[in-house]
Design an enzyme around this catalytic site. Structure first.
Site, PDB file in Angstrom:
ATOM      1  N   ARG A 112       0.813  -1.233   0.000  1.00 46.17           N
ATOM      2  CA  ARG A 112       0.000   0.000   0.000  1.00 46.17           C
ATOM      3  C   ARG A 112       0.843   1.278   0.000  1.00 46.17           C
ATOM      4  O   ARG A 112       0.382   2.353   0.393  1.00 46.17           O
ATOM      5  CB  ARG A 112      -0.972   0.018   1.181  1.00 46.17           C
ATOM      6  CG  ARG A 112      -1.935  -1.135   1.119  1.00 46.17           C
ATOM      7  CD  ARG A 112      -3.146  -0.929   1.977  1.00 46.17           C
ATOM      8  NE  ARG A 112      -4.008  -2.092   1.868  1.00 46.17           N
ATOM      9  CZ  ARG A 112      -3.820  -3.216   2.545  1.00 46.17           C
ATOM     10  NH1 ARG A 112      -2.828  -3.322   3.402  1.00 46.17           N
ATOM     11  NH2 ARG A 112      -4.630  -4.228   2.368  1.00 46.17           N
ATOM     12  N   LYS A 134       1.947  11.567 -11.574  1.00 47.24           N
ATOM     13  CA  LYS A 134       1.244  10.591 -12.418  1.00 47.24           C
ATOM     14  C   LYS A 134       2.152   9.378 -12.586  1.00 47.24           C
ATOM     15  O   LYS A 134       3.275   9.508 -13.073  1.00 47.24           O
ATOM     16  CB  LYS A 134       0.962  11.180 -13.798  1.00 47.24           C
ATOM     17  CG  LYS A 134      -0.193  12.143 -13.843  1.00 47.24           C
ATOM     18  CD  LYS A 134      -0.489  12.485 -15.305  1.00 47.24           C
ATOM     19  CE  LYS A 134      -1.548  13.528 -15.442  1.00 47.24           C
ATOM     20  NZ  LYS A 134      -1.747  13.945 -16.840  1.00 47.24           N
ATOM     21  N   GLU A 176       9.141  19.929 -24.296  1.00 52.75           N
ATOM     22  CA  GLU A 176       8.330  20.173 -23.081  1.00 52.75           C
ATOM     23  C   GLU A 176       8.799  21.450 -22.363  1.00 52.75           C
ATOM     24  O   GLU A 176       7.992  22.195 -21.816  1.00 52.75           O
ATOM     25  CB  GLU A 176       8.393  18.983 -22.117  1.00 52.75           C
ATOM     26  CG  GLU A 176       8.006  17.634 -22.713  1.00 52.75           C
ATOM     27  CD  GLU A 176       6.510  17.452 -23.009  1.00 52.75           C
ATOM     28  OE1 GLU A 176       5.714  18.372 -22.690  1.00 52.75           O
ATOM     29  OE2 GLU A 176       6.150  16.402 -23.574  1.00 52.75           O
ATOM     30  N   LYS A 214       5.720  23.710 -14.140  1.00 54.90           N
ATOM     31  CA  LYS A 214       4.918  22.493 -13.966  1.00 54.90           C
ATOM     32  C   LYS A 214       4.553  22.306 -12.492  1.00 54.90           C
ATOM     33  O   LYS A 214       3.408  21.993 -12.167  1.00 54.90           O
ATOM     34  CB  LYS A 214       5.652  21.256 -14.497  1.00 54.90           C
ATOM     35  CG  LYS A 214       4.820  20.003 -14.221  1.00 54.90           C
ATOM     36  CD  LYS A 214       5.031  18.840 -15.138  1.00 54.90           C
ATOM     37  CE  LYS A 214       4.032  17.734 -14.756  1.00 54.90           C
ATOM     38  NZ  LYS A 214       4.252  16.484 -15.448  1.00 54.90           N
ATOM     39  N   GLU A 224      -5.738  17.093 -12.313  1.00 56.08           N
ATOM     40  CA  GLU A 224      -6.136  17.505 -13.667  1.00 56.08           C
ATOM     41  C   GLU A 224      -7.644  17.668 -13.839  1.00 56.08           C
ATOM     42  O   GLU A 224      -8.246  17.141 -14.759  1.00 56.08           O
ATOM     43  CB  GLU A 224      -5.582  16.494 -14.687  1.00 56.08           C
ATOM     44  CG  GLU A 224      -5.497  17.095 -16.074  1.00 56.08           C
ATOM     45  CD  GLU A 224      -4.658  16.274 -17.045  1.00 56.08           C
ATOM     46  OE1 GLU A 224      -3.503  15.946 -16.707  1.00 56.08           O
ATOM     47  OE2 GLU A 224      -5.146  15.989 -18.135  1.00 56.08           O
ATOM     48  N   ARG A 228      -4.548  22.169 -14.736  1.00 52.73           N
ATOM     49  CA  ARG A 228      -3.476  21.260 -15.167  1.00 52.73           C
ATOM     50  C   ARG A 228      -3.603  20.889 -16.649  1.00 52.73           C
ATOM     51  O   ARG A 228      -2.632  20.509 -17.291  1.00 52.73           O
ATOM     52  CB  ARG A 228      -3.457  20.005 -14.278  1.00 52.73           C
ATOM     53  CG  ARG A 228      -2.264  19.102 -14.560  1.00 52.73           C
ATOM     54  CD  ARG A 228      -1.987  18.091 -13.463  1.00 52.73           C
ATOM     55  NE  ARG A 228      -0.866  17.236 -13.823  1.00 52.73           N
ATOM     56  CZ  ARG A 228      -0.303  16.345 -13.046  1.00 52.73           C
ATOM     57  NH1 ARG A 228      -0.750  16.183 -11.817  1.00 52.73           N
ATOM     58  NH2 ARG A 228       0.712  15.613 -13.453  1.00 52.73           N
ATOM     59  N   ASN A 232      -1.506  20.385 -21.571  1.00 56.33           N
ATOM     60  CA  ASN A 232      -1.808  19.632 -22.794  1.00 56.33           C
ATOM     61  C   ASN A 232      -1.634  20.457 -24.062  1.00 56.33           C
ATOM     62  O   ASN A 232      -1.930  19.968 -25.155  1.00 56.33           O
ATOM     63  CB  ASN A 232      -3.241  19.086 -22.749  1.00 56.33           C
ATOM     64  CG  ASN A 232      -3.398  18.043 -21.662  1.00 56.33           C
ATOM     65  OD1 ASN A 232      -2.440  17.335 -21.348  1.00 56.33           O
ATOM     66  ND2 ASN A 232      -4.568  17.969 -21.060  1.00 56.33           N
ATOM     67  N   HIS A 235      -0.595  18.904 -27.300  1.00 56.06           N
ATOM     68  CA  HIS A 235      -0.681  17.458 -27.111  1.00 56.06           C
ATOM     69  C   HIS A 235      -1.919  16.829 -27.749  1.00 56.06           C
ATOM     70  O   HIS A 235      -1.937  15.625 -27.955  1.00 56.06           O
ATOM     71  CB  HIS A 235      -0.629  17.115 -25.619  1.00 56.06           C
ATOM     72  CG  HIS A 235       0.769  17.122 -25.073  1.00 56.06           C
ATOM     73  ND1 HIS A 235       1.544  18.251 -25.063  1.00 56.06           N
ATOM     74  CD2 HIS A 235       1.539  16.134 -24.536  1.00 56.06           C
ATOM     75  CE1 HIS A 235       2.731  17.959 -24.532  1.00 56.06           C
ATOM     76  NE2 HIS A 235       2.751  16.683 -24.198  1.00 56.06           N
ATOM     77  N   HIS A 239      -0.427  14.131 -29.830  1.00 61.27           N
ATOM     78  CA  HIS A 239      -0.640  12.709 -29.509  1.00 61.27           C
ATOM     79  C   HIS A 239      -1.227  11.962 -30.699  1.00 61.27           C
ATOM     80  O   HIS A 239      -0.866  10.811 -30.957  1.00 61.27           O
ATOM     81  CB  HIS A 239      -1.607  12.556 -28.322  1.00 61.27           C
ATOM     82  CG  HIS A 239      -0.910  12.574 -27.001  1.00 61.27           C
ATOM     83  ND1 HIS A 239      -1.532  13.001 -25.843  1.00 61.27           N
ATOM     84  CD2 HIS A 239       0.345  12.216 -26.641  1.00 61.27           C
ATOM     85  CE1 HIS A 239      -0.676  12.916 -24.836  1.00 61.27           C
ATOM     86  NE2 HIS A 239       0.464  12.440 -25.290  1.00 61.27           N
ATOM     87  N   HIS A 255       7.982  11.348 -29.026  1.00 59.59           N
ATOM     88  CA  HIS A 255       6.932  12.173 -28.420  1.00 59.59           C
ATOM     89  C   HIS A 255       7.196  13.673 -28.620  1.00 59.59           C
ATOM     90  O   HIS A 255       6.333  14.418 -29.072  1.00 59.59           O
ATOM     91  CB  HIS A 255       6.817  11.832 -26.936  1.00 59.59           C
ATOM     92  CG  HIS A 255       5.846  12.679 -26.194  1.00 59.59           C
ATOM     93  ND1 HIS A 255       4.485  12.537 -26.344  1.00 59.59           N
ATOM     94  CD2 HIS A 255       6.025  13.697 -25.309  1.00 59.59           C
ATOM     95  CE1 HIS A 255       3.872  13.430 -25.581  1.00 59.59           C
ATOM     96  NE2 HIS A 255       4.778  14.145 -24.942  1.00 59.59           N
TER      97      HIS A 255
END
Ligand SMILES: NC(=O)c1ccc[n+]([C@@H]2O[C@H](COP(=O)([O-])OP(=O)(O)OC[C@H]3O[C@@H](n4cnc5c(N)ncnc54)[C@H](O)[C@@H]3O)[C@@H](O)[C@H]2O)c1
Ligand SMILES: [Zn+2]
Length: 353
Positions: A112, A134, A176, A214, A224, A228, A232, A235, A239, A255
């Site tokens: 946990r 994330k 980025e 960030k 998000e 947040r 993107n 993106h 993407h 990427h």
């Protein structure tokens, strides 16, 4: 040493992070220290870190996104269990975003949750992947489909690690860095535009300015639900192009390369919809076209439609964009007509011809 202290995590940047790590490990009295790395960071980065550690267990996995999988999560959990890791153990993630995503996931779920510390070694991980909590892995070819939110206790950044990072990986992270500037900081964008190249010796301040953006956004909206989404920018189209390239190209776009194209297209859409000035649209386009490879294929909306419509950022069937009013001023939750997306792709094709 530069630092950012937030409630959930602390970031330190500079050559001194190596001593800082020894100090943290002594103060925290962890029961066991594990270090996760991939074959490249084991070769290039571990020799720099290892003199600062005693009594540890190393875990090495093959390098590459293809290994951000359940198979290697099991491999890591097994190492924890075989070495009797208890809840007071700690994992150090020494590597790029694959290592911090996967290692963080394994640490956050083992018994946990045990502490983990990110020591990012790629530019992309220094400014992006190692910050924000994330965590996750790719499942049945869908990127990041299994995961959770959990912050590392510390993020320790030493730009020296960039010395051995291949040129194309530097460029990958640069996309980025520049995205952070475009959404939040005109002066950072201007600095980047003046710099011919970014390397381990001159990157420290730029990395710090970029990750500060960030960290501040994540602090306001950790999961998000709102602002947040600003991260993107570039993106949504980026993407879709990345996924398209993965299926259609022998050597798919990285990427950063795909989102560089995405940022040009979305800057064009920002110009049409939000009044981004022609001058700033040109500056953004010039920045990416002069530093990133041009995409050889001519892509149009029909090529990207399925990817765009399946994007996890969408809500109520609408394709969702984060666009800019000017460099440094972002606006989230913008819906766009398909025809404008098509026009933005035509804009890129014309510019890159
Ligand atoms: N969690 C997040 O918020 C977040 C954000 C962005 C990206 N990501 C994830 O990050 C991953 C991409 O990160 P990445 O570009 O760092 O990929 P990566 O971890 O695969 O690193 C890129 C390559 O560089 C090598 N490398 C790393 N540091 C090195 C060094 N100092 N010297 C020599 N080689 C080195 C790696 O072994 C690898 O081959 C993706 O899986 C993406 O989904 C996560
Ligand atoms: Zn990205």
């Amino acid at each position: 040493m530069k630092e950012i202290i937030q409630k959930d995590f602390e970031i330190y940047l500079g050559a001194e992070i190596l001593e800082k790590l020894s100090e943290i490990l002594i103060n925290k009295e962890y029961s066991k220290i594990f270090i996760l790395m991939d074959t490249h960071t084991h070769k290039y980065c571990w020799p720099i870190l290892s003199p600062y550690l005693v009594n540890y267990v190393t875990i090495v996995i093959p390098a590459g996104e293809a290994n951000k999988t359940l198979k290697y999560a099991e491999f890591i959990w097994e190492k924890f269990q075989d070495n009797f890791a208890d809840r007071n153990a700690v994992l150090l993630n020494l590597g790029g975003g694959v290592i911090s995503d996967l290692g963080g996931f394994c640490a956050a779920t083992y018994k946990r949750g045990i502490d983990f510390i990110n020591i990012p070694t790629s530019l992309l991980a220094m400014v992006d992947a190692s910050i924000g909590g994330k965590l996750g892995l790719d499942f049945k070819s869908i990127k990041n489909s299994i995961g959770l939110f959990q912050h590392p206790k510390y993020i320790l950044i030493n730009p020296l690690f960039l010395k051995t990072l291949p040129e194309e990986e530097i460029r990958n992270g640069l996309a980025e860095v520049c995205k952070h500037a475009i959404i939040d900081d005109l002066s950072l964008f201007e600095k980047l535009a003046k710099k011919a190249e970014l390397n381990w010796e001159n990157a420290g301040n730029l990395i710090f300015q970029s990750l500060k953006i960030k960290a501040a956004i994540v602090k306001k909206d950790p999961e998000e639900k709102g602002i947040r989404k600003a991260l993107n920018f570039g993106h949504t189209i980026g993407h879709a192009i990345e996924s398209y390239s993965l299926i259609n190209d022998k050597k798919p776009l990285k990427h950063g390369e795909a989102i560089a194209i995405g940022m040009i297209c979305e800057a064009y859409m920002s110009h049409q919809l939000l009044g981004l000035s022609g001058k700033e649209l040109n500056e953004i386009s010039h920045y990416f076209l002069s530093r990133f490879p041009k995409y050889k294929r001519e892509i149009n909306f029909a090529d990207l439609e399925d990817f765009l419509k399946n994007d996890k950022k969408n809500a109520a069937g609408q394709i969702n964009f984060s666009l800019i009013k000017k460099i440094g001023k972002v606006k989230i939750d913008i819906n766009c007509e398909d025809a404008l997306i098509e026009k933005s792709l035509e804009f890129y094709t014309k510019l890159s011809a």
